[in-house]
Write a protein that holds these residues in place. Structure first.
Motif, PDB file in Angstrom:
ATOM      1  N   ALA A 221       0.831  -1.199   0.000  1.00 17.13           N
ATOM      2  CA  ALA A 221       0.000   0.000   0.000  1.00 17.13           C
ATOM      3  C   ALA A 221       0.868   1.253   0.000  1.00 17.13           C
ATOM      4  N   TYR A 222       0.280   2.339  -0.464  1.00 16.79           N
ATOM      5  CA  TYR A 222       0.975   3.632  -0.482  1.00 16.79           C
ATOM      6  C   TYR A 222       1.444   4.010   0.917  1.00 16.79           C
ATOM      7  N   GLN A 223       0.579   3.792   1.911  1.00 14.79           N
ATOM      8  CA  GLN A 223       0.899   4.178   3.277  1.00 14.79           C
ATOM      9  C   GLN A 223       2.119   3.430   3.796  1.00 14.79           C
ATOM     10  N   ASP A 246       4.523  -0.811  -7.251  1.00 16.39           N
ATOM     11  CA  ASP A 246       4.777   0.572  -7.674  1.00 16.39           C
ATOM     12  C   ASP A 246       4.217   1.569  -6.672  1.00 16.39           C
ATOM     13  N   ILE A 247       3.025   1.281  -6.140  1.00 16.25           N
ATOM     14  CA  ILE A 247       2.385   2.210  -5.218  1.00 16.25           C
ATOM     15  C   ILE A 247       3.186   2.320  -3.920  1.00 16.25           C
ATOM     16  N   VAL A 248       3.860   1.240  -3.531  1.00 15.27           N
ATOM     17  CA  VAL A 248       4.747   1.280  -2.366  1.00 15.27           C
ATOM     18  C   VAL A 248       5.942   2.179  -2.673  1.00 15.27           C
ATOM     19  N   GLY A 249       6.510   2.010  -3.877  1.00 14.05           N
ATOM     20  CA  GLY A 249       7.653   2.827  -4.275  1.00 14.05           C
ATOM     21  C   GLY A 249       7.324   4.309  -4.317  1.00 14.05           C
ATOM     22  N   ILE A 250       6.114   4.639  -4.769  1.00 17.51           N
ATOM     23  CA  ILE A 250       5.691   6.040  -4.802  1.00 17.51           C
ATOM     24  C   ILE A 250       5.586   6.578  -3.384  1.00 17.51           C
ATOM     25  N   GLY A 251       5.092   5.752  -2.468  1.00 19.08           N
ATOM     26  CA  GLY A 251       5.027   6.164  -1.069  1.00 19.08           C
ATOM     27  C   GLY A 251       6.405   6.421  -0.498  1.00 19.08           C
ATOM     28  N   ILE A 252       7.354   5.535  -0.815  1.00 23.82           N
ATOM     29  CA  ILE A 252       8.734   5.732  -0.344  1.00 23.82           C
ATOM     30  C   ILE A 252       9.311   7.018  -0.921  1.00 23.82           C
ATOM     31  N   LEU A 253       9.068   7.252  -2.209  1.00 23.06           N
ATOM     32  CA  LEU A 253       9.583   8.450  -2.872  1.00 23.06           C
ATOM     33  C   LEU A 253       9.055   9.718  -2.205  1.00 23.06           C
ATOM     34  N   ASN A 254       7.764   9.754  -1.925  1.00 24.95           N
ATOM     35  CA  ASN A 254       7.174  10.929  -1.291  1.00 24.95           C
ATOM     36  C   ASN A 254       7.604  11.057   0.166  1.00 24.95           C
ATOM     37  N   GLY A 274       6.087  -2.162 -12.538  1.00 28.79           N
ATOM     38  CA  GLY A 274       6.447  -1.437 -13.755  1.00 28.79           C
ATOM     39  C   GLY A 274       5.260  -0.959 -14.554  1.00 28.79           C
ATOM     40  N   THR A 275       4.188  -0.550 -13.866  1.00 30.24           N
ATOM     41  CA  THR A 275       3.017  -0.014 -14.561  1.00 30.24           C
ATOM     42  C   THR A 275       3.269   1.434 -14.986  1.00 30.24           C
TER      43      THR A 275
END
Length: 331
Positions: A221-223, A246-254, A274-275
């Motif tokens: 999850a993003y969280q 990917d959504i986990v990676g976006i959370g880490i990035l933010n 890789g979406t």
């Protein structure tokens, strides 16, 4: 009033039985007669009653698809692949969404099974035992996509164990030795278990001591990603991190941006899936791209070819796609 086979037969001047055989590709007729009947059917607006045809032939061409109501960023790609292949091979998809509540799931599965189905495809779904038992009592073929199960159900997915070797090898070649895995700590998930073991074995292959504290986060999850930096604290005990989605990676990035951690200078990030989401971030996420469209297409093909048997696992291709979130470390 709906157009019937008898209506077409009257216009064509042949028997209803002959029209039926032409429209279902049975029997031998001249090309001219067959073409005239099909053209009449189209002009008159005839629609085949597939349910009745299935009953008469004692075989269904309808495939049920169970999709988690919680949106995943890859479900659409799998469904597109399934739909494309189903159209080509003359099958129909009946898609239903599963909520998290077990009783709701049982009701949904029973409702789906009330239809005459050839197969039931579970799209990244982990069923509770009670729901699974309902599914297995039905006279249909189960298949899991993008998820491997331990209960004898055939599956189509990426090789999650080998995937971790691909990622760790890449990070090692970039100079990273302290690597964390985020979102794969669920002890009950077969996919998470395979990824953890692949991660541990890949580290050992390169002579890196496994640190169990660097596998963290149960939910994809993003969280989970957002809380990663806060959980480990700054300075981070790793130079690279693998997000299990990917959504986990976006959370880490933010989360890194919020904490003042520079990506990729202070922290390298690589994700699984890789979406298209990986192309929307800045910097663009480096990712291992799973072939979800291929998974969907193979699902229909294997069902059509009756190539399903318990414990069968079909692996699809993965490709590591470099983005801008992995830095090379000089050693």
């Amino acid at each position: 009033m709906a157009i019937t086979i008898k209506d077409i037969a009257n216009r064509a001047g042949i028997s209803a039985a002959s029209v039926s055989r032409i429209l279902t590709n049975r029997g031998r007729f001249s090309a001219e007669t067959a073409q005239r009947v099909r053209q009449l059917a189209e002009e008159m607006g005839y629609y085949k009653n597939q349910s009745a045809a299935d009953l008469s032939q004692k075989a269904s061409r309808v495939i049920g698809v169970l999709v988690p109501a919680t949106h995943t960023n890859f479900a659409d790609e799998i469904i597109k692949g399934m739909q494309r292949q189903a159209f080509e091979l003359g099958y129909e998809l009946l898609i239903v969404f599963l909520e998290n509540d077990v009783q709701h799931q049982i009701k949904t599965v029973k409702s789906l099974l009330s239809r005459q189905l050839l197969a039931v495809v579970m799209l990244a779904v982990d069923l509770e035992t009670a729901v699974f038992d309902v599914l297995m009592t039905a006279n249909t073929h189960p298949l899991s996509i993008s998820n491997q199960l331990n209960n004898g159900i055939p599956s189509i997915s990426s090789d999650n164990y080998a995937m971790m070797h691909t990622i760790v090898d890449y990070l090692y070649d970039q100079g990273h030795r302290q690597i964390a895995l985020i979102g794969a700590a669920d002890p009950d998930s077969v996919v998470a278990t395979l990824r953890r073991q692949g991660f541990i074995d890949a580290l050992a292959k390169h002579g890196i001591q496994y640190d169990p504290t660097l596998i963290w986060g149960i939910e994809n999850a993003y969280q989970t990603g957002l809380e990663t930096i806060q959980n480990f604290g700054v300075p981070l005990p790793f130079t690279a991190v693998i997000g299990s989605a990917d959504i986990v990676g976006i959370g880490i990035l933010n989360g890194a941006k919020d904490a003042g951690v520079s990506v990729p200078n202070d922290l390298s990030i690589i994700t699984v899936d890789g979406t298209d989401l990986t192309q929307l971030t800045r910097p663009r996420l480096t990712a291992v791209q799973q072939n979800f469209t291929q998974m969907g297409e193979l699902a229909i093909t294997t069902i059509a070819n009756q190539a399903l048997s318990p414990h069968t696992i079909i692996f699809t291709d993965v490709v590591l796609t470099p983005g801008d979130t992995v830095a090379k470390i000089s050693r």
